[in-house]
Design a protein around this motif. Sequence first.
Motif, PDB file in Angstrom:
ATOM      1  N   LEU A  29       0.808  -1.213   0.000  1.00 58.02           N
ATOM      2  CA  LEU A  29       0.000   0.000   0.000  1.00 58.02           C
ATOM      3  C   LEU A  29       0.844   1.268   0.000  1.00 58.02           C
ATOM      4  CD1 LEU A  29      -2.774  -1.039   2.562  1.00 58.02           C
ATOM      5  CD2 LEU A  29      -2.938  -0.964   0.070  1.00 58.02           C
ATOM      6  N   CYS A  30       2.105   1.144   0.492  1.00 57.28           N
ATOM      7  CA  CYS A  30       2.966   2.333   0.585  1.00 57.28           C
ATOM      8  C   CYS A  30       3.733   2.609  -0.699  1.00 57.28           C
ATOM      9  CB  CYS A  30       3.945   2.181   1.754  1.00 57.28           C
ATOM     10  SG  CYS A  30       5.065   0.784   1.563  1.00 57.28           S
ATOM     11  N   LEU A  31       3.569   1.773  -1.736  1.00 52.98           N
ATOM     12  CA  LEU A  31       4.361   1.942  -2.957  1.00 52.98           C
ATOM     13  C   LEU A  31       4.166   3.320  -3.594  1.00 52.98           C
ATOM     14  CD1 LEU A  31       6.323   0.695  -4.948  1.00 52.98           C
ATOM     15  CD2 LEU A  31       4.368  -0.235  -6.208  1.00 52.98           C
ATOM     16  N   PRO A  32       2.942   3.844  -3.748  1.00 52.72           N
ATOM     17  CA  PRO A  32       2.793   5.190  -4.340  1.00 52.72           C
ATOM     18  C   PRO A  32       3.534   6.260  -3.555  1.00 52.72           C
ATOM     19  CG  PRO A  32       0.685   4.043  -4.283  1.00 52.72           C
ATOM     20  CD  PRO A  32       1.642   3.215  -3.482  1.00 52.72           C
TER      21      PRO A  32
END
Length: 231
Positions: free
Chosen positions: A39-42
Motif C-alpha cells: 500500500l505504501c508503494l505510491p
Amino acid sequence: MASEITYAEVKFKNASPAAVAEAPPETKKHEHHPQKYPLCLPWLISLMLLLVCIALIIALLVAPFSRGSDQPTALQQKFKEWQCNSAGLQGKERGWMCCPSGWKLFQKSCYYLSDDKMSWAESEQNCTGMGSHLVVISSKAEQEFLFEELQRASRGENYYIGLSAQKVGQWHWVDKTPFNETAAFWRTREPSNVDDEKCVVIHTRTHQPNNWNDVKCGNQYRVCEAAAVTV
C-alpha cells in the motif's frame, strides 16, 4: 389337493456383474488472484521523485561555481555576492567570468583595491584571508589596467603589490613567480635599493604606467588579486 411350489436359484455363468457408473473426476477450478502491491508503494515513488527534484535543483545551483573543480576555491567560500561578465572569455570559450562584488575584472583575474592601510605583511595576510594574494603583475597590459584603475579610484598615494625583498635588491613575488627585471615598471631613479625599503608599491601620483617605488614596509593601501571564477 393343493400343489407345492418349488423355487430354484438359477445362476448364469456368462452374466457380468452390474456395471457401476463412475462419475468423472472433479475438475479443479483455477482461480485468478490479482497481484498485490504494498500500500505504501505510491508514497515511495512520490518520495523518490521529490528527492530527484531536490538533487537537480542543488546541482543547478552549485555546479556553475564548481565546474572543473571538486571543491570551491577559497575566494568562492568567502563571498556570496558576485558580478559576472562575458567579455573576459576568448576563442571557443563560453560562459561568464565572475568576481566578488566590488572587485575589478581584467582578463582572467579579479582585483581588490583597499580603502584602509596595513603594513606589507598584514596586507598579504589580509589578501590571503580573502582567498587571494597581493597582486603579481606579469604583463604590460596588466600594469596599464591597474594604472588606469588607481588613477580613477585611488584613495591614497601608495598601494602595495606582491613584490618584496629579504635582502637589498633581491626582489621576489609572493606567489614564487620568478622576478623579471626587464618586465618591471619602476619609476625614474627607482628602486632606491636601500636597507630600509624592501617593499614595493604602485605610486598613484606618478602619471605614467611606470610607477613602482620601493618603500619602507609600514602602513599603505593594497591591491589583492585572485583568479576569476568561470561559470
